[in-house]
Scaffold this active site. Structure first.
Site, PDB file in Angstrom:
ATOM      1  N   LYS A   1      29.261  19.225  20.924  1.00  0.00           N
ATOM      2  CA  LYS A   1      29.753  19.917  22.058  1.00  0.00           C
ATOM      3  C   LYS A   1      29.517  21.096  22.441  1.00  0.00           C
ATOM      4  O   LYS A   1      28.395  21.403  22.391  1.00  0.00           O
ATOM      5  CB  LYS A   1      31.327  19.605  22.228  1.00  0.00           C
ATOM      6  CG  LYS A   1      31.706  18.132  21.859  1.00  0.00           C
ATOM      7  CD  LYS A   1      31.344  16.894  22.875  1.00  0.00           C
ATOM      8  CE  LYS A   1      31.785  15.559  22.613  1.00  0.00           C
ATOM      9  NZ  LYS A   1      31.844  15.091  21.446  1.00  0.00           N
TER      10      LYS A   1
ATOM     11  N   TYR B   1      41.304  12.642  21.777  1.00  0.00           N
ATOM     12  CA  TYR B   1      40.144  11.835  21.880  1.00  0.00           C
ATOM     13  C   TYR B   1      40.380  10.311  21.635  1.00  0.00           C
ATOM     14  O   TYR B   1      41.069  10.122  20.629  1.00  0.00           O
ATOM     15  CB  TYR B   1      39.046  12.573  21.174  1.00  0.00           C
ATOM     16  CG  TYR B   1      37.750  11.747  20.903  1.00  0.00           C
ATOM     17  CD1 TYR B   1      37.114  11.194  22.256  1.00  0.00           C
ATOM     18  CD2 TYR B   1      37.258  11.467  19.959  1.00  0.00           C
ATOM     19  CE1 TYR B   1      35.903  10.630  22.263  1.00  0.00           C
ATOM     20  CE2 TYR B   1      36.013  10.690  19.790  1.00  0.00           C
ATOM     21  CZ  TYR B   1      35.373  10.384  21.024  1.00  0.00           C
ATOM     22  OH  TYR B   1      34.309   9.572  20.953  1.00  0.00           O
TER      23      TYR B   1
ATOM     24  N   ARG C   1      21.034  14.067   0.572  1.00  0.00           N
ATOM     25  CA  ARG C   1      22.415  13.525   0.873  1.00  0.00           C
ATOM     26  C   ARG C   1      23.131  14.596   0.254  1.00  0.00           C
ATOM     27  O   ARG C   1      24.348  14.859   1.015  1.00  0.00           O
ATOM     28  CB  ARG C   1      22.619  12.183   0.368  1.00  0.00           C
ATOM     29  CG  ARG C   1      23.861  11.870   0.623  1.00  0.00           C
ATOM     30  CD  ARG C   1      24.252  10.340   0.401  1.00  0.00           C
ATOM     31  NE  ARG C   1      23.497   9.765  -0.716  1.00  0.00           N
ATOM     32  CZ  ARG C   1      23.751  10.118  -2.048  1.00  0.00           C
ATOM     33  NH1 ARG C   1      25.058  10.662  -2.530  1.00  0.00           N
ATOM     34  NH2 ARG C   1      23.298   9.378  -3.055  1.00  0.00           N
TER      35      ARG C   1
ATOM     36  N   ASP D   1      41.754  19.897  15.529  1.00  0.00           N
ATOM     37  CA  ASP D   1      40.552  19.915  16.276  1.00  0.00           C
ATOM     38  C   ASP D   1      40.131  21.013  17.069  1.00  0.00           C
ATOM     39  O   ASP D   1      41.188  20.857  18.076  1.00  0.00           O
ATOM     40  CB  ASP D   1      40.606  18.363  16.809  1.00  0.00           C
ATOM     41  CG  ASP D   1      39.323  18.090  17.397  1.00  0.00           C
ATOM     42  OD1 ASP D   1      38.373  18.922  17.977  1.00  0.00           O
ATOM     43  OD2 ASP D   1      38.996  16.754  17.831  1.00  0.00           O
TER      44      ASP D   1
END
Length: 384
Positions: A204, A107, A54, A179
């Site tokens: 993406k 978005y 982690r 973004d």
């Protein structure tokens, strides 16, 4: 960011940054370190700085170094999804009572995060047309800590002048977050234009093959990068090693894919402008697009996303989506295959009734890298 590759071009960085040969075997592709914990060389003696995956994992480290190099940032961080990256960013930078300026086209998941999640712990937000610097300046308050931008925006393909908005953010003592998912760092590098932090959905274009979900943050400032890294570990929504490996593999072909995406999207947009059943085409590569000049200054090409509006309203738009054959009906974007969707009923259903609501007659296409002739023929038959 390491200076090891700072003199190299983007295409070289995409293949080599973070991708050092395995010291044990010489493997030219970084291994997938599918491991949760690491043997320590005595209590507190971490081998290579690794103790628990982690906190850090060598495969994820390779990806994070690659991301920082491609965006020209000081620190890159990889997450389990784009929204996980956004959540970490907001909880790192903001406190109850702070204010954020968000775009009027974004978005739907980002809007939902602000409207339904972040606002519940006292963060205020207001909407501005980020394509208009004056509107952004007017939306700033003494409590504004972040100005959030998507450019090109999703799904209306609006363009924000990053340099102009960065100046507004600096004057307000706020951080500019961009973004960069639609453009990718190959087409646009917001940090070089004044952005403080870049956000990506790695799902993406960066992954590029519709086979992985991931997110990223890249910070221009090393101290901010350390704050984000602390919260990444504390909150735990990290990218797994196999996901990190898949994104690294995808990034190696990002430049050649984005060239083809942009080439095909330009042909699609130009065809749609001539089609009698299309009332408006939204693509920054078209000279008539209101953001065309700005996009031409800050982008290498204009990307693979095209939206358009059709005669006949919502039902006609839905029918176009349903009749497409080569364009797959599905959410997401940025893969090698072409996708088509109805934003109002699919990706942007969460913004219905808000200032971000999208036109009901809108169709969005993610133009892939197939034969351009075949893609044009499919859209023409879908339009009827």
């Amino acid at each position: 960011m390491s200076d090891q590759h700072s003199e190299h071009s983007f295409e070289t960085l995409a293949i080599h940054a973070g991708n050092t040969a395995d010291p044990l075997t010489g493997a030219v592709v970084p291994p997938i370190y599918q491991v949760s914990t690491y043997k320590q060389d005595g209590v507190g003696g971490l081998r290579g700085g690794y103790e628990y995956s982690r906190s850090a994992n060598p495969t994820r480290t390779a990806l994070e170094e690659n991301l920082a190099a491609l965006e020209g940032g000081r620190r890159g961080l990889a997450f389990a999804s784009g929204l996980a990256a956004e959540d970490c960013l907001l909880r790192t930078l903001l406190e109850p009572g702070d204010h954020v300026v968000i775009p009027n086209d974004a978005y739907g998941g980002t809007f939902r995060l602000f409207a339904k999640v972040v606002s519940r712990w006292g963060v205020e937000w207001s909407v501005a047309n980020t394509s208009d610097p004056a509107a952004v300046r007017a939306a700033v308050t003494p409590k504004t800590k972040v100005i959030w931008v998507e450019t090109p925006s999703n799904p209306l393909l609006g363009i924000t002048d990053i340099v102009a908005v960065a100046e507004i953010a600096r004057g307000a003592g706020a951080r500019l977050v961009v973004d960069n998912t639609f453009a990718s760092p190959y087409l646009q590098q917001p940090i070089s234009l004044g952005a403080d932090i870049v956000v990506h959905s790695l799902t993406k274009y960066m992954g590029g093959h519709s086979d992985v979900v991931g997110g990223a943050l890249i910070a221009a400032d090393a101290a901010v990068g350390e704050e984000l890294a602390y919260h990444q570990n504390a909150m735990g929504a990290v990218a797994g090693p196999f996901d990190a490996w898949l994104v690294l593999r995808g990034i190696k072909t990002l430049p050649v894919r984005m060239d083809r995406h942009s080439e095909n999207a330009t042909r699609v947009a130009e065809m749609l402008t001539r089609h009698p059943k299309v009332t408006q085409v939204l693509y920054p590569g078209l000279p008539e697009h209101p953001g065309h000049e700005t996009a031409a200054k800050q982008m290498k090409h204009f990307g693979g996303m095209v939206s358009f509006r059709v005669q006949g309203g919502e039902e006609a738009a839905v029918e176009v989506c349903n009749r497409a054959k080569l364009f797959t009906l599905g959410e997401s974007l940025g893969g090698v295959e072409s996708l088509i969707e109805h934003p109002g009923r699919m990706t942007h259903a969460s913004v219905a009734g808000s200032a971000l609501e999208v036109p009901a007659d809108l169709v969005r296409v993610s133009v892939g890298i197939e034969s351009g002739d075949d893609l044009l023929a499919d859209l023409q038959q879908a339009l009827g």
